[in-house]
Design a protein around this motif. Structure first.
Motif, PDB file in Angstrom:
ATOM      1  N   GLU A 197       0.853  -1.194   0.000  1.00  0.00           N
ATOM      2  CA  GLU A 197       0.000   0.000   0.000  1.00  0.00           C
ATOM      3  C   GLU A 197       0.884   1.238   0.000  1.00  0.00           C
ATOM      4  O   GLU A 197       1.957   1.250   0.620  1.00  0.00           O
ATOM      5  N   VAL A 198       0.414   2.271  -0.691  1.00  0.00           N
ATOM      6  CA  VAL A 198       1.145   3.539  -0.795  1.00  0.00           C
ATOM      7  C   VAL A 198       0.206   4.669  -0.389  1.00  0.00           C
ATOM      8  O   VAL A 198      -0.993   4.642  -0.707  1.00  0.00           O
ATOM      9  N   ALA A 199       0.730   5.650   0.321  1.00  0.00           N
ATOM     10  CA  ALA A 199      -0.052   6.822   0.717  1.00  0.00           C
ATOM     11  C   ALA A 199       0.805   8.068   0.564  1.00  0.00           C
ATOM     12  O   ALA A 199       2.033   8.025   0.703  1.00  0.00           O
ATOM     13  N   GLU A 200       0.148   9.177   0.267  1.00  0.00           N
ATOM     14  CA  GLU A 200       0.861  10.441   0.148  1.00  0.00           C
ATOM     15  C   GLU A 200       1.278  10.951   1.531  1.00  0.00           C
ATOM     16  O   GLU A 200       0.555  10.796   2.507  1.00  0.00           O
ATOM     17  N   SER A 201       2.457  11.566   1.575  1.00  0.00           N
ATOM     18  CA  SER A 201       2.969  12.134   2.837  1.00  0.00           C
ATOM     19  C   SER A 201       3.730  13.423   2.533  1.00  0.00           C
ATOM     20  O   SER A 201       4.936  13.525   2.782  1.00  0.00           O
ATOM     21  N   PRO A 202       3.045  14.425   1.990  1.00  0.00           N
ATOM     22  CA  PRO A 202       3.740  15.641   1.556  1.00  0.00           C
ATOM     23  C   PRO A 202       4.230  16.497   2.715  1.00  0.00           C
ATOM     24  O   PRO A 202       3.588  16.586   3.761  1.00  0.00           O
ATOM     25  N   TRP A 203       5.382  17.130   2.513  1.00  0.00           N
ATOM     26  CA  TRP A 203       5.788  18.211   3.402  1.00  0.00           C
ATOM     27  C   TRP A 203       4.860  19.400   3.178  1.00  0.00           C
ATOM     28  O   TRP A 203       4.632  19.800   2.032  1.00  0.00           O
ATOM     29  N   LEU A 204       4.372  19.976   4.256  1.00  0.00           N
ATOM     30  CA  LEU A 204       3.581  21.202   4.191  1.00  0.00           C
ATOM     31  C   LEU A 204       4.292  22.249   5.035  1.00  0.00           C
ATOM     32  O   LEU A 204       4.310  22.160   6.271  1.00  0.00           O
ATOM     33  N   MET A 205       4.890  23.240   4.372  1.00  0.00           N
ATOM     34  CA  MET A 205       5.700  24.231   5.067  1.00  0.00           C
ATOM     35  C   MET A 205       5.124  25.623   4.883  1.00  0.00           C
ATOM     36  O   MET A 205       4.880  26.065   3.752  1.00  0.00           O
ATOM     37  N   GLY A 206       4.905  26.310   6.003  1.00  0.00           N
ATOM     38  CA  GLY A 206       4.417  27.677   5.981  1.00  0.00           C
ATOM     39  C   GLY A 206       5.384  28.616   6.668  1.00  0.00           C
ATOM     40  O   GLY A 206       6.563  28.299   6.878  1.00  0.00           O
ATOM     41  N   GLN A 207       4.877  29.796   7.071  1.00  0.00           N
ATOM     42  CA  GLN A 207       5.748  30.795   7.693  1.00  0.00           C
ATOM     43  C   GLN A 207       6.370  30.299   8.994  1.00  0.00           C
ATOM     44  O   GLN A 207       7.462  30.716   9.362  1.00  0.00           O
ATOM     45  N   GLY A 208       5.677  29.401   9.683  1.00  0.00           N
ATOM     46  CA  GLY A 208       6.212  28.870  10.931  1.00  0.00           C
ATOM     47  C   GLY A 208       7.399  27.954  10.753  1.00  0.00           C
ATOM     48  O   GLY A 208       8.023  27.542  11.735  1.00  0.00           O
ATOM     49  N   HIS A 209       7.707  27.629   9.512  1.00  0.00           N
ATOM     50  CA  HIS A 209       8.846  26.745   9.213  1.00  0.00           C
ATOM     51  C   HIS A 209       9.922  27.493   8.439  1.00  0.00           C
ATOM     52  O   HIS A 209      10.607  26.914   7.603  1.00  0.00           O
ATOM     53  N   ALA A 210      10.087  28.774   8.738  1.00  0.00           N
ATOM     54  CA  ALA A 210      11.012  29.606   7.962  1.00  0.00           C
ATOM     55  C   ALA A 210      12.444  29.068   7.952  1.00  0.00           C
ATOM     56  O   ALA A 210      13.063  29.001   6.884  1.00  0.00           O
ATOM     57  N   PRO A 211      13.033  28.672   9.094  1.00  0.00           N
ATOM     58  CA  PRO A 211      14.409  28.153   9.044  1.00  0.00           C
ATOM     59  C   PRO A 211      14.535  26.904   8.172  1.00  0.00           C
ATOM     60  O   PRO A 211      15.500  26.754   7.426  1.00  0.00           O
ATOM     61  N   MET A 212      13.545  26.022   8.269  1.00  0.00           N
ATOM     62  CA  MET A 212      13.557  24.815   7.441  1.00  0.00           C
ATOM     63  C   MET A 212      13.420  25.181   5.966  1.00  0.00           C
ATOM     64  O   MET A 212      14.149  24.660   5.105  1.00  0.00           O
ATOM     65  N   GLN A 213      12.505  26.090   5.645  1.00  0.00           N
ATOM     66  CA  GLN A 213      12.326  26.483   4.251  1.00  0.00           C
ATOM     67  C   GLN A 213      13.601  27.090   3.675  1.00  0.00           C
ATOM     68  O   GLN A 213      13.989  26.782   2.546  1.00  0.00           O
ATOM     69  N   GLU A 214      14.260  27.957   4.444  1.00  0.00           N
ATOM     70  CA  GLU A 214      15.473  28.585   3.930  1.00  0.00           C
ATOM     71  C   GLU A 214      16.579  27.559   3.725  1.00  0.00           C
ATOM     72  O   GLU A 214      17.281  27.588   2.701  1.00  0.00           O
ATOM     73  N   ALA A 215      16.741  26.652   4.689  1.00  0.00           N
ATOM     74  CA  ALA A 215      17.763  25.610   4.528  1.00  0.00           C
ATOM     75  C   ALA A 215      17.453  24.727   3.324  1.00  0.00           C
ATOM     76  O   ALA A 215      18.356  24.351   2.564  1.00  0.00           O
ATOM     77  N   PHE A 216      16.189  24.401   3.139  1.00  0.00           N
ATOM     78  CA  PHE A 216      15.762  23.595   2.000  1.00  0.00           C
ATOM     79  C   PHE A 216      16.096  24.295   0.692  1.00  0.00           C
ATOM     80  O   PHE A 216      16.665  23.700  -0.233  1.00  0.00           O
ATOM     81  N   LEU A 217      15.777  25.585   0.607  1.00  0.00           N
ATOM     82  CA  LEU A 217      16.033  26.343  -0.611  1.00  0.00           C
ATOM     83  C   LEU A 217      17.521  26.477  -0.902  1.00  0.00           C
ATOM     84  O   LEU A 217      17.960  26.341  -2.046  1.00  0.00           O
ATOM     85  N   ARG A 218      18.307  26.756   0.119  1.00  0.00           N
ATOM     86  CA  ARG A 218      19.758  26.891  -0.093  1.00  0.00           C
ATOM     87  C   ARG A 218      20.379  25.565  -0.541  1.00  0.00           C
ATOM     88  O   ARG A 218      21.421  25.552  -1.193  1.00  0.00           O
ATOM     89  N   GLY A 219      19.704  24.476  -0.230  1.00  0.00           N
ATOM     90  CA  GLY A 219      20.190  23.177  -0.676  1.00  0.00           C
ATOM     91  C   GLY A 219      20.042  22.942  -2.168  1.00  0.00           C
ATOM     92  O   GLY A 219      20.592  21.968  -2.704  1.00  0.00           O
ATOM     93  N   PHE A 220      19.340  23.836  -2.860  1.00  0.00           N
ATOM     94  CA  PHE A 220      19.198  23.712  -4.311  1.00  0.00           C
ATOM     95  C   PHE A 220      20.444  24.168  -5.062  1.00  0.00           C
ATOM     96  O   PHE A 220      20.661  23.765  -6.203  1.00  0.00           O
ATOM     97  N   VAL A 221      21.235  25.019  -4.452  1.00  0.00           N
ATOM     98  CA  VAL A 221      22.309  25.684  -5.191  1.00  0.00           C
ATOM     99  C   VAL A 221      23.286  24.673  -5.787  1.00  0.00           C
ATOM    100  O   VAL A 221      23.612  24.740  -6.989  1.00  0.00           O
ATOM    101  N   ARG A 222      23.742  23.750  -4.990  1.00  0.00           N
ATOM    102  CA  ARG A 222      24.727  22.788  -5.497  1.00  0.00           C
ATOM    103  C   ARG A 222      24.172  21.919  -6.625  1.00  0.00           C
ATOM    104  O   ARG A 222      24.804  21.831  -7.698  1.00  0.00           O
ATOM    105  N   PRO A 223      23.001  21.257  -6.451  1.00  0.00           N
ATOM    106  CA  PRO A 223      22.513  20.434  -7.571  1.00  0.00           C
ATOM    107  C   PRO A 223      22.209  21.230  -8.826  1.00  0.00           C
ATOM    108  O   PRO A 223      22.494  20.771  -9.937  1.00  0.00           O
TER     109      PRO A 223
END
Length: 265
Positions: A197-223
């Protein structure tokens, strides 16, 4: 396969916990309850122990946990964070050695955010090993290739396509399946006769997750830089726009993931 930064793992842990499919956790718990004798779980690529922290209260109390990783620093951090637990043991092991995995007595292998880093060859060998010992798998938070931001940017589609292409590069276990990993596991386990069985498990990030969002975005630079389709100026402009957008009211980001459970009859 190299380890991940423990600070990054700490940032993503609450997002991961909120994303996991409760339905599949419940199915895992029921399966373990039905196993004869004290069941054992083997958590591969355990990092700092996030899977244990996410699941141990939702599963039967008599489970013996085996936490396995190749990175000694992450294993040490997992042991520090979890503390002395009678039913938790730690193992250092190279996951390229599938035959050497400590599966004796293990009812289910667990893994989180792992199989999108693995090759088709690895997955075929891994599924065959679990089939031979009639051991189940709970694979959570496997990236599925989809991202969406509430504040659009003209380069979003190109960025995601390039990121997904980079996801298919070798991460230490062969050319990675990236977003195709869950479909591959589903097919392979289906061929073995396991119930999948498979189920969706999306990340849902809003303003309360600003440090996580910024770290996630900065992780795009290298790839993005390594893929090379976008110029440095384009990458910097996109990144600046995305980071500024985090603070906008109602701004959000959704990153697609999938959970999978495969159990023998």
């Amino acid at each position: 396969m190299s380890g991940f930064d423990k600070d990054w793992l700490g940032l993503r842990e609450p997002i991961d916990q909120a994303a996991r499919s409760p339905m599949l956790i419940s199915k895992l718990s029921r399966h373990l309850t039905a196993v004869k004798g004290p069941p054992a779980l083997l958590d591969i690529g355990c990092g700092t122990g996030s899977t244990w922290r996410s699941l141990h209260e939702a599963l039967p109390e008599d489970i013996d946990w085996r936490l396995l990783d190749y990175d000694p620093e992450l294993l040490a951090e997992a042991e520090r964070q979890i503390g002395a637990q009678q039913r938790v043991k730690f193992h250092r092991h190279d996951l390229n050695d599938i035959d050497g995995l400590p599966l004796q007595g293990v009812a289910v292998v667990t893994a989180s955010a792992f199989f999108d880093l693995c090759s088709e060859s690895f997955c075929r060998r891994f599924v065959a090993r679990l089939r031979d010992v009639r051991c189940g798998l709970y694979a959570a938070l496997t990236y599925d290739g989809h991202m969406q931001w509430s504040e659009p940017h003209p380069l979003d589609r190109t960025v995601v396509e390039d990121f997904n292409l980079h996801q298919r590069s070798d991460k230490g276990l062969g050319a990675a399946l990236g977003p195709d990993a869950t479909a591959m596991l589903r097919s392979l386990f289906g061929e073995t006769g396991f119930r999948v069985e498979v189920a969706e498990s999306p990340w849902l990030m809003g303003q309360g997750h600003a440090p996580m969002q910024e770290a996630f975005l900065r992780g795009f630079v290298r790839p993005l830089t390594e893929i090379g389709w976008l110029s440095t100026a384009e990458i910097e402009e996109w990144l600046s726009y995305r980071i500024d957008a985090i603070a906008k009211p109602g701004s959000s980001c959704v990153v697609g993931h999938l959970d999978l459970i495969a159990l023998p009859d």
